[in-house]
Enzyme design. Sequence first.
Site, PDB file in Angstrom:
ATOM      1  NE  ARG A  20       0.223  -5.106  -3.779  1.00 44.17           N
ATOM      2  CZ  ARG A  20       0.339  -4.745  -2.512  1.00 44.17           C
ATOM      3  NH1 ARG A  20      -0.418  -5.248  -1.598  1.00 44.17           N
ATOM      4  NH2 ARG A  20       1.238  -3.861  -2.147  1.00 44.17           N
ATOM      5  CG  HIS A  26      -3.891  -2.271  -1.879  1.00 41.19           C
ATOM      6  ND1 HIS A  26      -4.286  -3.565  -1.615  1.00 41.19           N
ATOM      7  CD2 HIS A  26      -4.998  -1.497  -1.708  1.00 41.19           C
ATOM      8  CE1 HIS A  26      -5.586  -3.567  -1.288  1.00 41.19           C
ATOM      9  NE2 HIS A  26      -6.023  -2.330  -1.333  1.00 41.19           N
ATOM     10  CE1 TYR A  64       3.679  -2.369   0.527  1.00 45.46           C
ATOM     11  CE2 TYR A  64       2.756  -0.144   0.580  1.00 45.46           C
ATOM     12  CZ  TYR A  64       2.763  -1.429   0.072  1.00 45.46           C
ATOM     13  OH  TYR A  64       1.872  -1.780  -0.906  1.00 45.46           O
TER      14      TYR A  64
END
Length: 312
Positions: A229, A233, A242
């Site tokens: 990705r 998100h 992260y």
Amino acid sequence: MYRAMLLARRTDERMWILNRQGRAAFVISCQGHEAAQVGAAYNLRPGYDYLYPYYRDFAMTTVLGQSARDHLLSLLGKKEDPNSAGRQMPGHFSSRELRIVTASAPVGVQYPQAVGSALAFRLRGEDGVVLVSGGEGSTSEGDWHEAMNFAGVRKLPVVFLVQNNAYAISVPEELQVAGSIAKRAEGYGFPGVAVDGNDVLAVYEVAKEAFGRARRGEGPTLIEAKTYRLTAHSSDDDDRRYREREEIEEWRQKDPILRFERYLFEVGLLDEEKKEEISAQIKAEIDEAVEYAEAAPFAGPEEALERVYAEA
Ligand SMILES: Cc1ncc(C[n+]2csc(CCOP(=O)(O)OP(=O)(O)O)c2C)c(N)n1
């Protein structure tokens, strides 16, 4: 295939710009997943086979025929939004004509529903196939296992596509997935294949095999498309907390669209001129879609319950 991948990418990028300009409330992205989605969806017969997508399957719905305008109307929650007339969040794709079934928000709910549709095809004696898709995080859900088992027991015409992009929001694959997703299919009695999800032709190939098996009555297949990705998100998440920028950069080098573009140049199916032409067409289509969707009306409050409940 190239056009669908590029249209999805460029529309998605424009959505982020609209979001950052404060003109769109929320974006959830397919960037990086285009090869996995286009390669698989190319096997669907639009309006006949069923698609149970998840919120990232923007490029799949593009293959089936949803336009940049459809996606922009949905993003801005307008009355003409073909997915839900502006009632659902962006990413809840739906079309009765194209047989795209909308999902509810809980992760994984699409799987048992998809298997139900595959059972319906079987009971009616039709040769339809159901494609159902989700992220690797969704394979931790009971719904996924129940659907896999039922489909395996009944040998139903369903193709499970897991787009493994290495993160479930901020949870990395090693904390989310035990063992191999693809290998789990064996325990449910049908084939599981892991494929490079950034290679559109490789995904197309394995999906073609899976659709063929399903149509011949040989049962389900699980495809694990390994991809990445490229965005956070969603537009409401901060992925700097992260994952390292270098990691994203590494994956940008493996961008599925650039990779396919290189291949098409090599085999002589694309050149600079043709590339420019496709790019300009897509830009014009998106410009028009943004203008149209921004000018389009919202639904009135009196319409809130329309098409929600059956008329008594
Ligand atoms: C049952 C349930 N748990 C948690 C959530 C919150 N949630 C929404 S998306 C998501 C991550 C899903 O990750 P994955 O399936 O890997 O898909 P990805 O977004 O990485 O493509 C989570 C935890 C939810 N919607 N439903």
